[in-house]
Design an enzyme around this catalytic site. Structure first.
Site, PDB file in Angstrom:
ATOM      1  CD  GLN A   1      -7.871  -6.945  -2.354  1.00  0.00           C
ATOM      2  OE1 GLN A   1      -7.422  -7.722  -1.521  1.00  0.00           O
ATOM      3  NE2 GLN A   1      -7.620  -7.075  -3.637  1.00  0.00           N
TER       4      GLN A   1
ATOM      5  CG  HIS B   1     -11.734  -8.303   5.701  1.00  0.00           C
ATOM      6  ND1 HIS B   1     -11.034  -9.083   6.583  1.00  0.00           N
ATOM      7  CD2 HIS B   1     -11.099  -8.426   4.514  1.00  0.00           C
ATOM      8  CE1 HIS B   1     -10.033  -9.679   5.948  1.00  0.00           C
ATOM      9  NE2 HIS B   1     -10.050  -9.297   4.703  1.00  0.00           N
TER      10      HIS B   1
ATOM     11  CD  GLU C   1      -1.639  -2.468   1.332  1.00  0.00           C
ATOM     12  OE1 GLU C   1      -0.529  -2.666   1.883  1.00  0.00           O
ATOM     13  OE2 GLU C   1      -2.385  -3.403   0.976  1.00  0.00           O
TER      14      GLU C   1
END
Lengths: 332, 445
Positions: A77, A124, A55
């Site tokens: 992502q 997530h 990243e």
């Protein structure tokens, strides 16, 4: 919403040869959420490409590309994985125009799925928007409908400042009213699901009036717009719901006008409570609308814990937590 | 809190809770690197392996990275003991170019000396010299095209000077005065000069490395012919951005030259804390699939030759190069640093690769193209040039003397347009000023 984002990217790539899409799995595969599906095939590997899993490199390279004169749209992502890129975002992209007095700029748009409600567990599900709203020089945008997602993403890509574009992945495929037992809905029947063809943009810094009302002002964004709407409707409250859409720059006029009219304010976000963006909203309302307030400003948020897996719905600021806050406000 | 201890009382030393020797295995040992010499120590650099000038062959510029492996552990040197240019890496520069290069290196040194004094005289808050490292930035700039983009660290002022950036502009920035192109926002020496292919310097180390790779990728995406180059110190090569940059450079075969200026010291930490005891910095290249070169950073011709090789390679789409410039930071890290607190003063005198300005001068003298008188006259002329630029810049103000950019500029350029909250804060700043000095008025330019 995914299709709307894909459309916005497609449209901007067609309009501007300097727009570049890059990120993990965005190329051949079309992205783990399909946001970039078909783009590499259409625009070639020079404009849509996969990157190493790094990243810092994704955002750092994008800053360099922007310095060259391109308009990169890097994807991270999951927002939970944006942290290795923070130095490049905070120390570099956000300050490029300022520190070089406009000699160099960083017109990049970092897209990233964010938010919970999908059993994503700790990494997530996060909503790290407050880390970015705290950074001078970054704009933070969060859409809540497919219509807004397309218009706001187009505006973000056109904007000459670095924009963090958080996409609430819980509502990628349909709105979510907060009732996790209810069958999932699609965007087909939702007014925000109607996405005009072709170019349109929604200016950054302008909130959306979701619903006019007089009982209280609800300040909300992302997935929680739909949860707030459902809870207030179920309780029959004539609330004024404002979808902020852009956190920085913030539509302060819309907030002031509404709170001065209703005299009550409820702030809702999914992110953790302490030092969350809600604290900023509460402060602004308190400072600027104090003499119009008829009750303490209420704040409904996620708890101050990492995002849990099995107890997701106990963590999520759902109908019960929001309902209690509404009751407190209504009883004043 | 127990009843017998008040809040905040020292609970006493904590007993170790982990780590017990077990069985007959030897206890593990942590190794913490230590530099060879500390203040007061006698310095002996005979352990350093310094290959003779001309010892290395020069591979084809489009060779596979692995063929550069011997060069990663060696040291490309052109100037020999008799100050002659020898071997395959001799770039064969004409005397006029050599004299121009020498002049820019000497000017960089003269500039550093005067700015350092200016900081000591209170004209500015901070300065960083590049003494002993002038060849790296200046000879690199000579080997690049003027429109190649340089992503520098804070110790490549020689690039700006080589590219003809006005000294007055540099000093305006150092003084943060009303003519400072960066409007007094940046710490002194954090220049930005897009029109001179010099990227905005950041205080955050190594961030420019992946940015340079991104710029080079953009150039390749657009089918441009310009390349990018970046410089970091050996200390900063320990940052994660180094790994990101090397990976991206290799993956996309980016037209970029990544330089590590190994000057042995990162403030007070010797190069061992960046891994120098285990491998050269150039040796990191081949593992990424990047060509690597290790050069004598005090040999302007070797630096030129290495940068030229790498630039040609990048321009031919043959891929990126990592160059380690082996040198010595002759002075303190910055005006805020006192190196006598952590290293031997003898190191500078004993440094086996000498002084880059003296070596290039000696080379020109050996060629019969230069002499001591001309050099002395040049030094006087350069000192005068810097002095004149300093006086010129001082007309625009020095730090803290009130001649700065208007207050409102502090709020500009955060974004392209001022959002409402910054407008409000700008009004507040001016209101505060008037409260302190009721008759205060912004000076007009």
């Amino acid at each position: 919403m995914i299709e709307a984002i894909n459309e916005a990217l497609d449209l901007m790539m067609a309009r501007d040869p300097d727009v570049i899409v890059m990120g993990e799995d965005v190329g051949y595969f079309g992205g783990v959420f399909r946001a970039t599906a078909g783009l590499q095939n259409k625009y070639g590997k020079n404009r849509v490409f996969d990157t190493p899993i790094n990243e810092c490199g994704i955002i750092g390279a994008a800053v360099g590309m922007a310095a060259y004169g391109l308009r990169p749209v890097p994807e991270i992502q999951f927002a939970d994985y944006i942290y290795p890129g923070l130095d490049q975002l905070i120390s570099e992209a956000a300050r490029m125009r300022y520190r070089s007095a406009g000699d160099f700029t960083a017109p990049l748009t970092v897209r990233s799925p964010f938010g919970g409600g999908i059993f994503g567990g700790q990494t997530h599900s996060q909503s790290p928007e407050a880390l970015f709203t705290h950074v001078a020089g970054l704009k933070t945008v969060i859409p809540s409908t497919p219509h807004d997602a397309k218009g706001l993403l187009i505006a973000a890509i056109e904007d000459d400042d670095p924009v963090i574009f958080f996409e609430p992945k819980r509502i990628y495929n349909g709105p979510f009213g907060g009732d996790y037992d209810a069958p999932s809905k699609t965007w087909k029947t939702h007014p925000g699901g109607k996405v005009p063809e072709g170019y349109y943009h929604i200016p950054l810094g302008k909130a959306r009036m979701v619903r006019e009302g007089s009982a209280m002002t609800v300040l909300v964004y992302g997935t929680m717009v739909h949860v707030a709407e459902a809870v207030l409707a179920a309780k029959g409250i004539d609330a004024e719901i404002i979808d902020l859409r852009t956190l920085v720059p913030l539509d302060i006029e819309a907030i002031e006008t509404s709170v001065e009219k209703t005299g009550k304010c409820l702030v809702i976000h999914e992110a953790t409570r302490t030092s969350g963006f809600g604290a900023e909203l509460v402060s602004l309302v308190q400072e600027r609308c104090f003499y119009h307030l008829e009750a303490p400003v209420e704040r409904v948020t996620g708890f101050d814990t990492p995002y849990p897996h099995s107890l997701e719905w106990a963590y999520f600021p759902g109908p019960v937590r929001i309902g209690e806050a509404i009751d407190r406000l209504m009883s004043e | 809190m127990t009843a017998d201890k008040p809040d905040g009382a020292d609970p006493g030393p904590r007993a170790a809770s982990v780590g017990q020797p077990r069985g007959n295995l030897p206890p593990l040992e942590l190794y913490v690197p230590e530099p060879r010499y500390r203040p007061g120590d006698a310095v002996d650099y005979s352990h350093l392996e310094i290959p003779e000038a001309g010892a290395h062959s020069r591979p084809d510029e489009t060779c596979p990275p692995v063929e550069t492996r011997p060069l990663c552990d060696g040291l490309v040197r052109v100037l020999d003991e008799e100050n002659r240019a020898v071997g395959a890496w001799d770039p064969g520069l004409d005397p006029d170019t050599l004299r121009r290069m020498l002049r820019v290196m000497a000017l960089t040194r003269a500039f550093d000396d005067r700015m350092y004094r200016g900081q000591r005289q209170g004209k500015t808050s901070f300065y960083m010299k590049c003494t002993g490292e002038e060849a790296i930035s200046v000879a690199s700039a000579f080997a690049l095209a003027d429109d190649d983009m340089v992503f520098p660290s804070y110790r490549q002022q020689g690039v700006l000077i080589a590219r003809g950036y006005p000294l007055v502009e540099m000093i305006n920035q150092i003084y943060s005065n009303r003519a400072d192109r960066l409007k007094g926002r940046q710490l002194p020496i954090m220049y930005s000069a897009k029109d001179h292919g010099f990227f905005s310097i950041s205080g955050n180390l190594a961030t420019q490395y992946p940015q340079a790779v991104g710029w080079a990728m953009a150039s390749a995406i657009k089918g441009d012919t310009r390349i990018a180059t970046s410089f970091i110190g050996e200390g900063s090569s320990a940052e994660g951005d180094f790994h990101a940059a090397m990976t991206f450079a290799a993956v996309y075969n980016a037209p970029v030259v990544l330089n590590v200026v190994n000057n042995q010291w990162a403030i007070s930490s010797f190069s061992g804390f960046a891994g120098a005891e285990r491998a050269t910095f150039a040796a990191r290249a081949v593992g990424y699939g990047v060509a690597g070169l290790r050069v004598d950073g005090n040999d302007a011709l070797a630096v030129y030759a290495a940068m030229q090789w790498a630039a040609n390679r990048a321009r031919a789409n043959a891929g990126p190069t990592l160059i380690e410039h082996f040198t010595y930071r002759a002075e303190g890290h910055s005006t805020s640093d006192d190196p006598s607190a952590y290293r031997s003063a003898q190191e500078r005198e004993e440094w086996p690769l000498g002084d880059p300005v003296a070596r290039l001068k000696a080379h020109l003298v050996a060629l019969g193209e230069w002499d001591d008188e001309r050099h002395a006259a040049m030094d006087l002329e350069l000192a005068e040039q810097v002095k004149k630029a300093t006086k010129e810049a001082e007309k625009n103000g020095i730090l803290g003397h009130g001649l700065h950019h208007p207050f409102h500029t502090m709020f500009e350029d955060v974004f392209e347009d001022l959002p409402w909250h910054l407008e409000e804060q700008a009004e507040q700043a001016i209101r505060e000023r008037r409260t302190k000095w009721p008759n205060w008025k912004e000076f007009s330019e």
